[in-house]
Design an enzyme around this catalytic site. Sequence first.
Site, short mmCIF file in Angstrom:
data_model
loop_
_atom_site.label_atom_id
_atom_site.label_comp_id
_atom_site.label_asym_id
_atom_site.label_seq_id
_atom_site.Cartn_x
_atom_site.Cartn_y
_atom_site.Cartn_z
N GLY A 87 34.50 44.40 63.74
CA GLY A 87 33.47 43.51 64.27
C GLY A 87 32.74 42.97 63.07
N HIS A 88 33.05 41.76 62.68
CA HIS A 88 32.48 41.17 61.46
C HIS A 88 31.48 40.09 61.84
CE1 HIS A 88 36.23 42.55 58.98
NE2 HIS A 88 35.57 43.54 59.54
N GLY B 245 28.97 44.92 55.97
CA GLY B 245 28.55 43.53 55.81
C GLY B 245 29.68 42.68 55.22
N LYS B 246 30.92 43.11 55.48
CA LYS B 246 32.08 42.37 54.95
C LYS B 246 32.12 40.94 55.47
CE LYS B 246 34.69 45.54 56.74
NZ LYS B 246 33.70 46.54 57.13
N SER C 209 22.70 41.46 48.91
CA SER C 209 22.38 40.76 50.15
C SER C 209 21.01 41.20 50.66
CB SER C 209 23.48 41.04 51.18
OG SER C 209 23.16 40.45 52.40
N ARG D 295 58.86 52.74 65.44
CA ARG D 295 59.81 51.65 65.73
C ARG D 295 60.01 51.41 67.23
NH1 ARG D 295 63.10 54.90 61.77
NH2 ARG D 295 61.72 56.34 62.84
N GLN E 149 37.24 47.67 58.53
CA GLN E 149 36.81 49.07 58.39
C GLN E 149 36.38 49.32 56.94
OE1 GLN E 149 40.16 48.61 60.21
NE2 GLN E 149 38.66 48.13 61.76
N THR F 173 31.22 45.91 67.72
CA THR F 173 32.34 45.90 68.65
C THR F 173 32.02 46.70 69.90
OG1 THR F 173 33.91 45.63 66.85
CG2 THR F 173 34.80 46.55 68.88
N GLY G 65 32.82 51.49 57.21
CA GLY G 65 32.83 50.23 57.95
C GLY G 65 31.43 49.67 58.14
N ASP G 66 31.38 48.42 58.61
CA ASP G 66 30.11 47.75 58.92
C ASP G 66 29.21 47.58 57.70
OD1 ASP G 66 31.00 47.73 61.55
OD2 ASP G 66 29.99 49.62 62.01
N THR H 293 37.33 52.99 69.02
CA THR H 293 36.79 51.78 69.64
C THR H 293 37.50 51.46 70.96
OG1 THR H 293 38.35 50.44 68.41
CG2 THR H 293 36.18 50.77 67.41
N LYS I 139 22.09 44.72 52.67
CA LYS I 139 21.00 45.28 53.47
C LYS I 139 19.93 45.97 52.62
CE LYS I 139 22.17 45.86 57.87
NZ LYS I 139 22.81 46.18 59.16
N LEU I 140 19.75 45.46 51.40
CA LEU I 140 18.70 46.01 50.55
C LEU I 140 17.35 45.94 51.26
CD1 LEU I 140 18.17 46.99 47.55
CD2 LEU I 140 17.26 44.69 47.18
#
Length: 425
Positions: free
Chosen positions: A40-41, A15-16, A413, A143, A224, A300, A12-13, A129, A331-332
Amino acid sequence: MPNIAVLGTQWGDEGKGKIVDFLAEKADIVARFQGGANAGHTVVFGKEQFILHLLPSGALHPGKVCVIGNGVVVDLEQLFREVEELKVRGYDLTGRLFISGRANLVLPYHKMIDRLSDSGKGDEALGTTFRGIGPAYVDKVNRLGVRVSDIFEREALEARLNLTLVFKEDFADRSEDKKAFDRDYLLNSLLSYGDRLAPLVCDTSFLLLEAIEQDKNILFEGAQGALLDVDFGTYPYTTSSNTSVGGIFTGLGIPPAALHETIGIAKAYNTRVGNGPFPTEETGETGDRLRERGNEFGATTQRPRRCGWLDLVALKYTARINGVNKLALTKLDVLDEFAEIKVCTSYRINGAEMKNFPDELRHWESCEPIYQTLPGWQSPTSGLTSWGKLPQNARDYISFIEKFVGVPVNLVSTGVSRREIVRRS
Ligand code: GDP
Ligand code: IMO
Ligand code: MG
């Protein structure tokens, strides 16, 4: 534009949010298919920053249709909070946000059960979370869930709540928040959403199938990452949904042939929030440097993220199970100052070298990363937008990843903002 899936390939996280926002300009529809407000995007452009938990990251492009599919677990309080916040900031979703009537709701008791269950696991706590995700999916599969469409029928809703609450008496007794389990409170608060919710609810599978027939362009926004997938991740230290490609079809009600391209999002290093295996984790100075430079604090929960070197064994695994045909490396710029950069190319498990990602938790207990060390570039890449301007060592780093994983890196990015990106085609 083809229909594209944007999926996290790590924990997760990755950079989606940024990549979906970048690609959304050319899309007609952006659809979420799993997870809930545990996501948390972050989307940044100009001087503005937005953190979206439930709304698809296409919301910030006026006119784009946003879909929340049946596979998402929906917290209505959070949903309307986000809708209102965006409205105040000039982004009106009226007429362009659609929610599946089949989606299950996250109710206040799910959040309480999440807290009580995870704390009850002691040393084996996941560090969830606390957004009620696991318990909401438990009810869905058992159900005992309340679905979005249920709130339009008072009697049916009452019956649903009566039934499901019987199975939660234990938790209700242990909970400090009694209201979260109070039938009448829940009933009235759910009914109060009816007028606002009615215009948003539809059969989103039907909506998407029609859009596919009309050759509209759809972005499928994963939440995620594949290593948090309940089947393919580091179980039991995962979330409760299928975060990988299969989740798109069950979570939206569309056929596999409607997906044309799968972009895997990978950070140039690894992070993880919460507990569980993380072979390349750096707990000392390197980890602190990555955290500081990458501002690695949860979008988040604000928790500091655990940080470490890029795990290529894991990336190759998640790229393969998802059929990733393009990678976006984010995040290069965070690596700009490092003299040397390590990448994990195999593991040592119980003394033996292992080139594949283990499928059993017990293997993780003795798992050590085996690294290759590559030279850093020690010059700024922040904000660069052309491949040719990236330092040679940065290009070599990216080529190494491509070769190892067997998938081209199509996007790089180089900063938080929408425009800070290198596109190679
Ligand atoms: P998501 O959950 O995958 O959407 O990722 P998050 O938004 O939780 O975390 C990614 C963080 O990295 C956010 O703070 C982004 O603004 C930031 N970010 C994204 N891409 C880049 C990048 O290329 N460079 C830097 N420095 N930050 C980035
Ligand atoms: P985005 O979409 C990072 C982690 C939690 C915990 C585990 C289970 O922003 O990438 P849950 O609340 O889902 O039951 O928690 O999964 N987790 C995430 N970590 N990014 C996320 O989402 C996450 N969503 C859940 O920290 O370890
Ligand atoms: Mg995030």
